[in-house]
Structure formats: C-alpha cells, structure tokens
Design a protein around this motif. Structure first.
Motif, PDB file in Angstrom:
ATOM      1  N   VAL A   1      11.862  74.081  21.462  1.00 44.05           N
ATOM      2  CA  VAL A   1      11.580  72.755  21.849  1.00 44.05           C
ATOM      3  C   VAL A   1      11.512  72.114  20.422  1.00 44.05           C
ATOM      4  O   VAL A   1      10.730  72.553  19.620  1.00 44.05           O
ATOM      5  N   VAL A   2      12.363  70.972  20.364  1.00 40.94           N
ATOM      6  CA  VAL A   2      12.216  70.170  19.085  1.00 40.94           C
ATOM      7  C   VAL A   2      11.927  68.624  19.115  1.00 40.94           C
ATOM      8  O   VAL A   2      12.322  68.309  19.985  1.00 40.94           O
ATOM      9  N   ALA A   3      11.161  68.234  18.300  1.00 44.82           N
ATOM     10  CA  ALA A   3      10.853  66.831  18.207  1.00 44.82           C
ATOM     11  C   ALA A   3      11.631  66.075  17.532  1.00 44.82           C
ATOM     12  O   ALA A   3      12.250  66.361  16.247  1.00 44.82           O
ATOM     13  N   VAL A   4      12.091  64.973  18.073  1.00 40.36           N
ATOM     14  CA  VAL A   4      13.123  63.886  17.179  1.00 40.36           C
ATOM     15  C   VAL A   4      12.458  62.617  17.181  1.00 40.36           C
ATOM     16  O   VAL A   4      11.704  62.404  17.796  1.00 40.36           O
TER      17      VAL A   4
ATOM     18  N   LEU B   1       7.532  77.242  13.234  1.00 40.62           N
ATOM     19  CA  LEU B   1       7.694  77.516  14.558  1.00 40.62           C
ATOM     20  C   LEU B   1       6.104  77.444  14.890  1.00 40.62           C
ATOM     21  O   LEU B   1       5.054  77.888  14.212  1.00 40.62           O
ATOM     22  N   ASN B   2       5.784  76.568  16.165  1.00 39.77           N
ATOM     23  CA  ASN B   2       4.533  76.396  16.493  1.00 39.77           C
ATOM     24  C   ASN B   2       3.525  76.102  15.500  1.00 39.77           C
ATOM     25  O   ASN B   2       2.547  76.621  15.335  1.00 39.77           O
TER      26      ASN B   2
ATOM     27  N   ARG C   1       0.184  79.381  17.315  1.00 45.73           N
ATOM     28  CA  ARG C   1       0.696  80.735  16.744  1.00 45.73           C
ATOM     29  C   ARG C   1       1.976  80.587  15.799  1.00 45.73           C
ATOM     30  O   ARG C   1       3.073  80.440  16.121  1.00 45.73           O
ATOM     31  N   THR C   2       1.500  80.261  14.656  1.00 45.77           N
ATOM     32  CA  THR C   2       2.391  79.608  13.566  1.00 45.77           C
ATOM     33  C   THR C   2       3.341  80.716  12.685  1.00 45.77           C
ATOM     34  O   THR C   2       2.461  81.614  12.356  1.00 45.77           O
TER      35      THR C   2
ATOM     36  N   PHE D   1       6.702  73.921  25.933  1.00 45.59           N
ATOM     37  CA  PHE D   1       6.277  72.491  26.095  1.00 45.59           C
ATOM     38  C   PHE D   1       4.496  72.818  25.753  1.00 45.59           C
ATOM     39  O   PHE D   1       4.062  71.821  25.255  1.00 45.59           O
ATOM     40  N   GLU D   2       4.097  73.652  26.135  1.00 44.68           N
ATOM     41  CA  GLU D   2       2.598  74.129  25.964  1.00 44.68           C
ATOM     42  C   GLU D   2       2.280  73.969  24.597  1.00 44.68           C
ATOM     43  O   GLU D   2       1.353  73.334  24.131  1.00 44.68           O
ATOM     44  N   GLU D   3       3.014  74.704  23.897  1.00 44.38           N
ATOM     45  CA  GLU D   3       2.578  74.868  22.486  1.00 44.38           C
ATOM     46  C   GLU D   3       2.722  73.358  21.903  1.00 44.38           C
ATOM     47  O   GLU D   3       1.913  72.980  20.725  1.00 44.38           O
ATOM     48  N   GLU D   4       3.947  72.548  22.172  1.00 45.90           N
ATOM     49  CA  GLU D   4       4.074  71.297  21.644  1.00 45.90           C
ATOM     50  C   GLU D   4       2.772  70.375  22.029  1.00 45.90           C
ATOM     51  O   GLU D   4       2.281  69.735  21.043  1.00 45.90           O
TER      52      GLU D   4
END
Length: 137
Positions: free
Chosen positions: A49-52, A117-118, A122-123, A81-84
């Motif tokens: 999932v990426v944010a734009v 990532l994340n 959990r990065t 989506f939960e991580e976002e």
C-alpha cells in the motif's frame, strides 16, 4: 473481524513477522532472512500500500516521501491497510502497487534513497543496495 483482504496483500504478514524478528535480533542472518521473505512475496506478485499526493500543476500522482534526519528522501509503503492506519497522519489517498514495480521505480529515481516499509511500526529501511539484493539483480 473478518474483513475482506486484497489478494495482493495476502501473505504480507510474513514480512511483518520477519521484520519483527529482525528488530528483536539485528544480525546479518536475520537481515538475509527478512530480505528473502520480501523476495518471495515479490515473486508471488505481492503488493504494498503506498500513499500518494497530487502533483501540483500535473495530472500525475506522486508517492509521498519521508525525509530522514540526515536529509535523505525515502518513499514509504505499507504491508497492509492496518499498518498504514497506525501512523499519526490523517488517512490519505492510497493505492496498491506491485512490489517489483515499486522497487524498480525506487532504483530509477536518483533523489530517492529507497523505501521505508511500515514507517510507524514494524519498520525496515530498504536502501537501494538492499532493494537490489532483494530483487536478485
């Protein structure tokens, strides 16, 4: 909660587990294992999932970036989506993108250092060297 999951995100919990293990024990072996798990998901046509955000004066969308303390710019992506939703930012426009395509794009854009990532939980920071190792190129 039996929410439907997007097919491309199924299996990404393996990445989250590997990153968690890496955070607990930051060894070269654990890093290699984590990159192998990411590679397997990529070969299974996994997605992130990426944010734009809209690009000013352009019809194109741009991936959101994070600037780290050293001044470097990174794209960020999520395994689910939960991580976002764990972030402090309000919900943003998001898209699913193939891991492989995102990695290729990150390698092709000189001003991007890599992909985080994340970023909220959990990065893992995948710089271009780690992306190349993950892709096997």
């Amino acid at each position: 909660m039996n929410r439907p999951k997007d097919e491309g995100l199924n299996g990404n919990e393996k990445i989250e587990q590997a990153v968690y293990a890496l955070q607990q024990e930051a060894t070269q072996e654990q890093l290699a294992h984590t990159l192998t798990v990411i590679r397997r998901r990529m070969k299974e046509h996994g997605q992130f999932v990426v944010a734009v955000e809209p690009s000013l004066g352009s019809e194109q969308m741009q991936l959101r970036t994070i600037r780290t303390a050293d001044g470097a710019s990174w794209w960020y992506a999520f395994t689910s989506f939960e991580e976002e939703l764990k972030g402090a930012e309000p919900v943003q426009s998001t898209f699913l993108v193939d891991m492989d395509k995102l990695f290729d794009a990150a390698l092709a854009v000189p001003e991007i250092s890599g992909i985080i990532l994340n970023p909220w939980n959990r990065t893992i920071q995948l710089d271009k060297t780690l992306i190349r190792i993950t892709k096997g190129s």
